[in-house]
Design a protein around this motif. Structure first.
Motif, mmCIF file in Angstrom:
data_model
loop_
_atom_site.group_PDB
_atom_site.id
_atom_site.type_symbol
_atom_site.label_atom_id
_atom_site.label_comp_id
_atom_site.label_asym_id
_atom_site.label_seq_id
_atom_site.Cartn_x
_atom_site.Cartn_y
_atom_site.Cartn_z
ATOM 1 N N LEU B 157 0.776 -1.267 -0.106
ATOM 2 C CA LEU B 157 0.076 -0.255 0.237
ATOM 3 C C LEU B 157 0.897 1.153 0.045
ATOM 4 C CD1 LEU B 157 -2.902 0.963 0.139
ATOM 5 C CD2 LEU B 157 -2.763 0.956 2.539
ATOM 6 N N PHE B 158 1.918 1.159 0.903
ATOM 7 C CA PHE B 158 2.667 2.354 0.918
ATOM 8 C C PHE B 158 3.340 2.536 -0.376
ATOM 9 C CE2 PHE B 158 6.678 4.281 3.343
ATOM 10 C CZ PHE B 158 6.101 5.575 3.048
ATOM 11 N N GLN B 173 -8.655 1.684 -6.906
ATOM 12 C CA GLN B 173 -7.277 1.768 -7.423
ATOM 13 C C GLN B 173 -6.337 1.089 -6.616
ATOM 14 O OE1 GLN B 173 -7.278 5.886 -8.463
ATOM 15 N NE2 GLN B 173 -5.868 5.530 -10.471
ATOM 16 N N LEU B 174 -6.447 1.242 -5.244
ATOM 17 C CA LEU B 174 -5.630 0.588 -4.313
ATOM 18 C C LEU B 174 -5.846 -0.731 -4.268
ATOM 19 C CD1 LEU B 174 -5.810 3.489 -1.672
ATOM 20 C CD2 LEU B 174 -3.976 2.937 -3.168
ATOM 21 N N GLU B 175 -7.204 -1.204 -4.220
ATOM 22 C CA GLU B 175 -7.707 -2.567 -4.326
ATOM 23 C C GLU B 175 -7.058 -3.443 -5.306
ATOM 24 O OE1 GLU B 175 -11.800 -2.785 -3.948
ATOM 25 O OE2 GLU B 175 -11.892 -2.208 -1.691
ATOM 26 N N ASN B 188 -14.010 -3.038 4.169
ATOM 27 C CA ASN B 188 -13.264 -1.823 4.366
ATOM 28 C C ASN B 188 -11.884 -2.027 4.393
ATOM 29 O OD1 ASN B 188 -13.185 -2.962 6.931
ATOM 30 N ND2 ASN B 188 -13.689 -0.878 7.918
ATOM 31 N N THR B 189 -11.322 -3.086 3.770
ATOM 32 C CA THR B 189 -9.858 -3.546 4.043
ATOM 33 C C THR B 189 -8.887 -2.466 3.941
ATOM 34 O OG1 THR B 189 -10.677 -5.262 2.628
ATOM 35 C CG2 THR B 189 -8.371 -5.228 3.705
ATOM 36 N N ILE B 190 -9.139 -1.645 2.853
ATOM 37 C CA ILE B 190 -8.163 -0.611 2.449
ATOM 38 C C ILE B 190 -8.140 0.640 3.565
ATOM 39 C CG2 ILE B 190 -7.734 1.423 0.973
ATOM 40 C CD1 ILE B 190 -7.054 -1.148 -0.283
ATOM 41 N N HIS B 193 -6.111 -0.886 6.277
ATOM 42 C CA HIS B 193 -4.596 -0.805 6.311
ATOM 43 C C HIS B 193 -4.027 0.648 6.177
ATOM 44 C CE1 HIS B 193 -3.662 -5.109 5.716
ATOM 45 N NE2 HIS B 193 -4.640 -5.124 4.734
ATOM 46 N N VAL B 194 -5.037 1.468 5.752
ATOM 47 C CA VAL B 194 -4.401 2.837 5.799
ATOM 48 C C VAL B 194 -4.299 3.496 7.276
ATOM 49 C CG1 VAL B 194 -5.510 5.270 5.567
ATOM 50 C CG2 VAL B 194 -5.369 3.604 3.520
ATOM 51 N N SER B 195 -5.315 2.975 7.948
ATOM 52 C CA SER B 195 -5.156 3.105 9.435
ATOM 53 C C SER B 195 -3.904 2.430 10.147
ATOM 54 C CB SER B 195 -6.544 2.641 10.186
ATOM 55 O OG SER B 195 -6.451 2.652 11.647
ATOM 56 N N ARG B 196 -3.867 1.526 9.589
ATOM 57 C CA ARG B 196 -2.556 0.778 10.203
ATOM 58 C C ARG B 196 -1.175 1.424 9.721
ATOM 59 N NH1 ARG B 196 -4.561 -5.295 9.181
ATOM 60 N NH2 ARG B 196 -6.050 -5.541 11.192
ATOM 61 N N LEU B 197 -1.130 1.945 8.644
ATOM 62 C CA LEU B 197 0.068 2.625 8.093
ATOM 63 C C LEU B 197 0.039 4.055 8.922
ATOM 64 C CD1 LEU B 197 0.556 2.472 4.286
ATOM 65 C CD2 LEU B 197 1.982 1.915 6.072
#
Lengths: 219, 219
Positions: B157-158, B173-175, B188-190, B193-197
């Motif tokens: 993702l990063f 796009q990210l998916e 809401n996977t993205i 993961h954004v949250s974790r980043l």
DNA sequence: CGAGCCCCTTCAGGCTGCCGTCAGCTTCGC
DNA sequence: GCGAAGCTGACGGCAGCCTGAAGGGGCTCG
């Protein structure tokens, strides 16, 4: 240091001879195995540079003959055959190192220097990594001062990590490093070898990044 | 570092491209000299990997043309011809290095790294983005000097954000970037993961564009 | 030439921790 | 203030990893 160069390609031979001479070593150059045998009976050499494909036979046989006669003169193989099998054959036959043609002359100098240091009593540069002392030239590792023998695959793997400390290496990359371009590995060989390295060198030495690969741990 | 690969063998070409990509470099791959010329007029490259035997001419001529026009882009020659004459011709034509097929991909990496270092002085290119130091090749991120471990998904993702700094990226796009074509993600996977980043790298690193998507924040 | 040994690969079973999902909450736009 | 969109803590399943063991191939030595 006296060096015997056994190489039938005149262009390459001349270039190597000049490079060695420029490094301040003394070189004799022959183009055939029988001439090499003659030269070695006349003089004692500190290092042989041996081409594998020669007009009167394969260098591998010559090298094996030397070793079975108990001759321990260091040998660096020069070969255009860059199949992994040939390198392994060469090292098994008792070579100390190999260079795949074409090679940089500066690389040649470096390898000669490395072999020379190994046999001249001057210590090689030693890397230390945590409890490990690593002598790249001599291919030996000491853990807490105790020598740890590594097998060929283990060493190749360890070298791959040392070459890029801290960098993440995927299993695919490591497979490329350990096996020939076209080799197929269809199982967890890398995992197994990593496991063995950890058992020998300590579990902290290699870190796993799940789903991505491995990297050399911090010292 | 941007690399242009000029190679008509599709098997080898794909392998080389993948290896370079795995090293964290960016590659464009063409199979003909005219396509190479086009690509070079469109973009500036830091390194060319040039096969000598191509469907529309010999690479040597292409290289000579480059040099007479004053182009100093580093060139590594890839060739199956391991005649000394060809090597000399290649080097005289202005090549910086050469690799004789078949070659180990790891050797390719090493030569690329060597040329890159010669021309940039950096062993690994480090991106900085605010408090973050990012080493794409090593897949490592440091925040205020402290290493931050990312998982596979987080890194993917990063990377997607880093590849298009400042550009808006929709969740779709990210998916696409994170999952295979046939992927079915129905939650809401993205977002997760954004949250974790953000938790790992800092909350300012990724900005939310409500209803539109995300973008990399300004450093 | 056969026995023995070492190394490498493969396999299987067990374990770890990442990832997708969900739910409840917060934030934003209007 | 209300609805929609986004955020995040918690958690169970399973992909990915580890490792002991077995089998085979190549080399050495007798």
């Amino acid at each position: 240091m006296r060096i015997l160069l056994i190489e039938d390609d005149t262009t390459l031979g001349a270039a190597v001879r000049d490079q060695i001479a420029a490094d301040g070593q003394s070189v004799d150059w022959v183009t055939r195995l029988d001439a090499a045998a003659d030269a070695m009976s006349a003089t004692s050499y500190d290092l042989l540079l041996l081409d594998l494909m020669l007009p009167d036979g394969r260098g591998i046989g010559f090298l094996k003959g030397l070793r079975t006669r108990g001759d321990v003169t260091p040998v660096i193989i020069l070969t255009a055959l860059d199949q992994v099998s040939d390198r392994i054959e060469g090292l098994n036959a008792g070579a100390d190192d190999y260079l795949v043609k074409p090679f940089d002359l500066s690389e040649l100098s470096a390898r000669i220097g490395s072999v020379a240091r190994r046999y001249s009593g001057n210590p090689n540069p030693i890397l230390t990594h945590g409890p490990l002392d690593i002598d790249l030239a001599a291919r030996s590792v000491h853990r807490d001062g105790r020598h740890v023998p590594l097998t060929a695959r283990e060493w190749a793997l360890f070298e791959a990590f040392l070459a890029r400390p801290g960098q993440l290496l995927s299993k695919a990359q490591l497979e490329e490093k350990l096996y020939a371009f076209d080799a197929e590995v269809e199982s967890n060989t890398i995992e197994v070898h990593v496991s063995r390295l950890r058992k020998k060198l300590g579990s902290a030495i290699i870190e796993t990044e799940r789903g991505m690969g491995y990297r050399l741990g911090k010292p």
